[in-house]
Design a protein around this motif. Structure first.
Motif, PDB file in Angstrom:
ATOM      1  N   ALA A   1       0.839  -1.202   0.000  1.00 61.17           N
ATOM      2  CA  ALA A   1       0.000   0.000   0.000  1.00 61.17           C
ATOM      3  C   ALA A   1       0.872   1.250   0.000  1.00 61.17           C
ATOM      4  N   PHE A   2       0.405   2.281  -0.672  1.00 60.64           N
ATOM      5  CA  PHE A   2       1.118   3.557  -0.659  1.00 60.64           C
ATOM      6  C   PHE A   2       0.742   4.332   0.594  1.00 60.64           C
ATOM      7  N   VAL A   3       1.765   4.910   1.240  1.00 61.26           N
ATOM      8  CA  VAL A   3       1.589   5.641   2.490  1.00 61.26           C
ATOM      9  C   VAL A   3       2.343   6.961   2.433  1.00 61.26           C
ATOM     10  N   ARG A   4       1.925   7.886   3.279  1.00 69.10           N
ATOM     11  CA  ARG A   4       2.619   9.169   3.440  1.00 69.10           C
ATOM     12  C   ARG A   4       3.073   9.272   4.888  1.00 69.10           C
ATOM     13  N   CYS A   5       4.305   9.693   5.102  1.00 68.77           N
ATOM     14  CA  CYS A   5       4.817   9.878   6.456  1.00 68.77           C
ATOM     15  C   CYS A   5       4.210  11.159   7.032  1.00 68.77           C
ATOM     16  N   VAL A   6       3.547  11.032   8.197  1.00 67.02           N
ATOM     17  CA  VAL A   6       2.942  12.198   8.838  1.00 67.02           C
ATOM     18  C   VAL A   6       3.673  12.606  10.118  1.00 67.02           C
ATOM     19  N   ARG A   7       4.520  11.721  10.637  1.00 70.60           N
ATOM     20  CA  ARG A   7       5.361  12.083  11.791  1.00 70.60           C
ATOM     21  C   ARG A   7       6.506  11.094  11.915  1.00 70.60           C
ATOM     22  N   CYS A   8       7.595  11.542  12.497  1.00 68.94           N
ATOM     23  CA  CYS A   8       8.754  10.684  12.734  1.00 68.94           C
ATOM     24  C   CYS A   8       9.515  11.225  13.940  1.00 68.94           C
ATOM     25  N   HIS A   9       9.648  10.394  14.967  1.00 66.44           N
ATOM     26  CA  HIS A   9      10.341  10.787  16.202  1.00 66.44           C
ATOM     27  C   HIS A   9      11.466   9.799  16.489  1.00 66.44           C
ATOM     28  N   MET A  10      12.597  10.331  16.877  1.00 69.34           N
ATOM     29  CA  MET A  10      13.745   9.492  17.229  1.00 69.34           C
ATOM     30  C   MET A  10      13.540   8.887  18.612  1.00 69.34           C
ATOM     31  N   LEU A  11      13.665   7.567  18.691  1.00 77.41           N
ATOM     32  CA  LEU A  11      13.615   6.873  19.976  1.00 77.41           C
ATOM     33  C   LEU A  11      15.024   6.733  20.542  1.00 77.41           C
ATOM     34  N   ARG A  12      15.949   6.372  19.675  1.00 80.47           N
ATOM     35  CA  ARG A  12      17.388   6.312  19.982  1.00 80.47           C
ATOM     36  C   ARG A  12      18.122   6.370  18.640  1.00 80.47           C
ATOM     37  N   GLU A  13      19.417   6.270  18.643  1.00 78.12           N
ATOM     38  CA  GLU A  13      20.217   6.461  17.428  1.00 78.12           C
ATOM     39  C   GLU A  13      19.786   5.606  16.240  1.00 78.12           C
ATOM     40  N   ASP A  14      19.348   4.385  16.496  1.00 77.04           N
ATOM     41  CA  ASP A  14      19.003   3.478  15.400  1.00 77.04           C
ATOM     42  C   ASP A  14      17.549   3.024  15.439  1.00 77.04           C
ATOM     43  N   SER A  15      16.670   3.867  16.017  1.00 78.93           N
ATOM     44  CA  SER A  15      15.269   3.492  16.142  1.00 78.93           C
ATOM     45  C   SER A  15      14.389   4.740  16.066  1.00 78.93           C
ATOM     46  N   PHE A  16      13.385   4.691  15.164  1.00 78.74           N
ATOM     47  CA  PHE A  16      12.511   5.835  14.932  1.00 78.74           C
ATOM     48  C   PHE A  16      11.058   5.389  14.935  1.00 78.74           C
ATOM     49  N   ASP A  17      10.224   6.129  15.651  1.00 79.00           N
ATOM     50  CA  ASP A  17       8.792   5.866  15.718  1.00 79.00           C
ATOM     51  C   ASP A  17       8.121   6.741  14.661  1.00 79.00           C
ATOM     52  N   CYS A  18       7.453   6.110  13.687  1.00 77.70           N
ATOM     53  CA  CYS A  18       6.895   6.851  12.554  1.00 77.70           C
ATOM     54  C   CYS A  18       5.408   6.572  12.391  1.00 77.70           C
ATOM     55  N   GLY A  19       4.659   7.624  12.122  1.00 77.34           N
ATOM     56  CA  GLY A  19       3.243   7.510  11.809  1.00 77.34           C
ATOM     57  C   GLY A  19       3.052   7.658  10.313  1.00 77.34           C
ATOM     58  N   LEU A  20       2.346   6.719   9.715  1.00 74.83           N
ATOM     59  CA  LEU A  20       2.114   6.730   8.273  1.00 74.83           C
ATOM     60  C   LEU A  20       0.618   6.723   7.998  1.00 74.83           C
ATOM     61  N   GLU A  21       0.222   7.477   6.989  1.00 70.99           N
ATOM     62  CA  GLU A  21      -1.174   7.563   6.585  1.00 70.99           C
ATOM     63  C   GLU A  21      -1.337   6.848   5.248  1.00 70.99           C
ATOM     64  N   PHE A  22      -2.338   5.980   5.138  1.00 69.52           N
ATOM     65  CA  PHE A  22      -2.597   5.303   3.875  1.00 69.52           C
ATOM     66  C   PHE A  22      -3.196   6.295   2.888  1.00 69.52           C
ATOM     67  N   LEU A  23      -2.732   6.263   1.643  1.00 69.05           N
ATOM     68  CA  LEU A  23      -3.268   7.167   0.634  1.00 69.05           C
ATOM     69  C   LEU A  23      -4.680   6.759   0.219  1.00 69.05           C
ATOM     70  N   SER A  24      -5.007   5.490   0.357  1.00 72.06           N
ATOM     71  CA  SER A  24      -6.366   4.968   0.150  1.00 72.06           C
ATOM     72  C   SER A  24      -6.716   4.160   1.386  1.00 72.06           C
ATOM     73  N   PRO A  25      -7.975   4.261   1.880  1.00 76.16           N
ATOM     74  CA  PRO A  25      -8.338   3.482   3.070  1.00 76.16           C
ATOM     75  C   PRO A  25      -8.048   2.001   2.869  1.00 76.16           C
ATOM     76  N   LEU A  26      -7.587   1.374   3.928  1.00 76.56           N
ATOM     77  CA  LEU A  26      -7.157  -0.015   3.874  1.00 76.56           C
ATOM     78  C   LEU A  26      -8.235  -0.930   4.415  1.00 76.56           C
ATOM     79  N   GLN A  27      -8.414  -2.065   3.766  1.00 77.16           N
ATOM     80  CA  GLN A  27      -9.299  -3.109   4.280  1.00 77.16           C
ATOM     81  C   GLN A  27      -8.420  -4.031   5.112  1.00 77.16           C
ATOM     82  N   LEU A  28      -8.618  -4.021   6.424  1.00 79.70           N
ATOM     83  CA  LEU A  28      -7.777  -4.829   7.313  1.00 79.70           C
ATOM     84  C   LEU A  28      -8.101  -6.308   7.189  1.00 79.70           C
TER      85      LEU A  28
END
Length: 140
Positions: free
Chosen positions: A100-127
């Motif tokens: 699925a295509f996604v857009r990054c809406v946030r990205c926060h550093m947890l530590r040097e090699d780890s990042f917490d990222c929020g992604l938004e689907f460009l089209s709603p996803l059927q889970l």
């Protein structure tokens, strides 16, 4: 009009500003309510650049999907993303989700090699339908 602190007209404008800030805070909190619940997830993911022509230049990013909803997902990745960039999300096969295509809406550093990222689907996803009653996918 003078903005001197002892000017009485500033106080009346200050009340208006405080009321406006209260209205804005309420609007923001109402707008941030999720339309759907998130399902917990713990599976491997890979992000490829959204443009095919960029895939020769930029490397894929790997990580773990921590939760997902029809509108987006939260990933923990080994490198950072730039907010606004578009990616092709590939989730490990065992949950049965197509790329699925996604857009990054946030990205926060947890530590040097780890990042917490929020992604938004460009089209709603059927889970996938393997969610349990409390709306969470078990460690797949």
């Amino acid at each position: 009009m003078s903005l001197h602190p002892h000017n009485a007209s500033v106080d009346s404008h200050g009340d208006d500003l405080i009321a406006a800030l209260g209205d804005l805070e309420q609007a923001v909190s109402e707008g941030s309510r999720r339309e759907s619940n998130r399902s917990k997830l713990n599976c491997a993911v890979r992000l490829l650049p959204g443009n095919v022509s960029d895939r020769e230049i930029k490397k894929a990013v790997s990580g773990t999907c921590k939760d997902i909803s029809p509108g987006g997902c939260r990933l923990v990745l080994k490198s950072s993303l730039i907010v606004g960039d578009i990616f092709l999300l590939q989730v490990e096969d065992k949950i049965g989700m197509d790329p699925a295509f996604v857009r990054c809406v946030r990205c926060h550093m947890l530590r040097e090699d780890s990042f917490d990222c929020g992604l938004e689907f460009l089209s709603p996803l059927q889970l996938p339908t393997n969610a349990n009653k409390d709306d969470s996918l078990l460690n797949l």
